[in-house]
Design an enzyme around this catalytic site. Sequence first.
Site, short mmCIF file in Angstrom:
data_model
loop_
_atom_site.label_atom_id
_atom_site.label_comp_id
_atom_site.label_asym_id
_atom_site.label_seq_id
_atom_site.Cartn_x
_atom_site.Cartn_y
_atom_site.Cartn_z
N GLU A 242 0.88 -1.17 0.00
CA GLU A 242 0.00 0.00 0.00
C GLU A 242 0.91 1.21 0.00
OE1 GLU A 242 -1.62 3.19 1.37
OE2 GLU A 242 -2.60 2.10 3.01
N CYS A 276 -3.77 8.31 3.86
CA CYS A 276 -3.48 7.85 2.49
C CYS A 276 -4.71 7.87 1.61
CB CYS A 276 -2.90 6.43 2.53
SG CYS A 276 -1.36 6.29 3.45
#
Length: 502
Positions: A242, A276
């Site tokens: 990620e 994020c």
Amino acid sequence: MTLIADDHTDSQLVSTDPRDGSPVGSWPIDGPAQVDAAIADARGAAEWWRAQGFAGRRKHLQAWKTEIAEGARELAAVISQETGKPEGDALLEVVLTLTHLDWASKHAGKVLKRRKVASGLASYNQSASVGYEPYGVVGVIGPWNYPFYTPMGSISYALAAGNAIVFKPSELAPATAKWIEAAWNRAVPGHAVFGVVVGDGATTGAALVAAGVDKVAFTGSAATAKRVMAAAAERLTPVVIEGGGKDAMIVAADADLDAAAGFAVFGGMGNAGQTCAGVERVYVEEGVAEAFVVKLAAAVGKLHPGPEASDSYGPMTLARQSEIVARHVGEALDRGAVAVVGGRESIAGGYVQPIVLRDVPEDCAVVTEETFGPVLVVNAVRDLDEAVARANATDYGLGASIFTKDLRKGRALAERLRTGAVTVNSVLGFAGIPGLPFGGRGESGFGRIHGADGLREFSVVKSVAVQTMKPMLDLLTMERSAKDMHLAERMLRMMHGRRGKR
């Protein structure tokens, strides 16, 4: 975070509160020898953990969940100290995390148990099944912005799938990881199924990747992710990545503008913008752009960062992140962007005041790179087609959001966005839904955590075929007869030729 010399070890990692610089705790740096020992302990415990089966692992994971829940306030305080975020935000992080741990432990058996699959006419004499086995030991490298929720997205699902874990937290958040480890040891004493190694990326993180774990789960910048992948490639170690995001919000002309503005503030400014999958770019249909900006500015104007629990958000957890925010905002303003709220003066010391920019050139860094601060870019677009095109014009592909009263239109737009997750009429809606997998595309990484896909991500697929009777046509032999081959050819034409398509 600082590294200091110590009489008893080569160096110590000191965790500090970014609000005032006060120490939270210190731990010896784990180098290659300590990392190897942790992996050896985990490998020894992995066989015991696998042998517990789905029911046994569920019982132990539920006990761990209970232990964490009982100490949730204490854990939230530690998270708050290490990140600077208000304790209320930290407690919300704990709540969301335990939702996933609970789901993973309860659903692993259903998702991963061996199941039959159809053998097909040509293989009627075979009984076919597919099952999922644990990798063994999974190395997890976590971030600092959500030091509990994010790494536990890998840890929970990997444990439920039967793997042992060696966890390297961010060097900014070792106390959080150590608290979790202590809770594990209370819930499941005597078994090193979950262990923590402490240190920076260059020392401890690199040692973990190089030490021969069976899979690596990494969350962090795309640049660091590439280095992790390169190191993992030396051993062909699989990875799940990620790597951050540059998430866009699309606001249609028919949207509830008050709701859209409120969610933009939450997604863009919550956790000081250090999310994020938050909101960094907003594309609004031009007919409602002015009205939206007015509402957004009013909502942002109510925010106030600071060190108190009542403050909207805390400081930059990573001090040098302020420099990136300043560079992005400065370039945009130099190139003609308009500061609706805040500006260059908003960035002083560890705290960044809310900033809203509009009319920003699309090739500015604040549009193309991850800013990771309380900054929102708002640009008007002619129509939703242009909004989708701009939203997709990035190397990242983690999340996005759409605001419209027409849910059919919202779902259709969601299908066109090049991201791993989309929410309609909210932001971060997927974060609390454990059945939904999460992950990105492009620079945002690959692989999935959460949901059934998250359980499978940490499992090795094994197919089994069992011949239950002799075949009518014996083709799997070096002594195939002409008769059998003739019949096989006739079957081929019947099943796959023009006759078979009628």
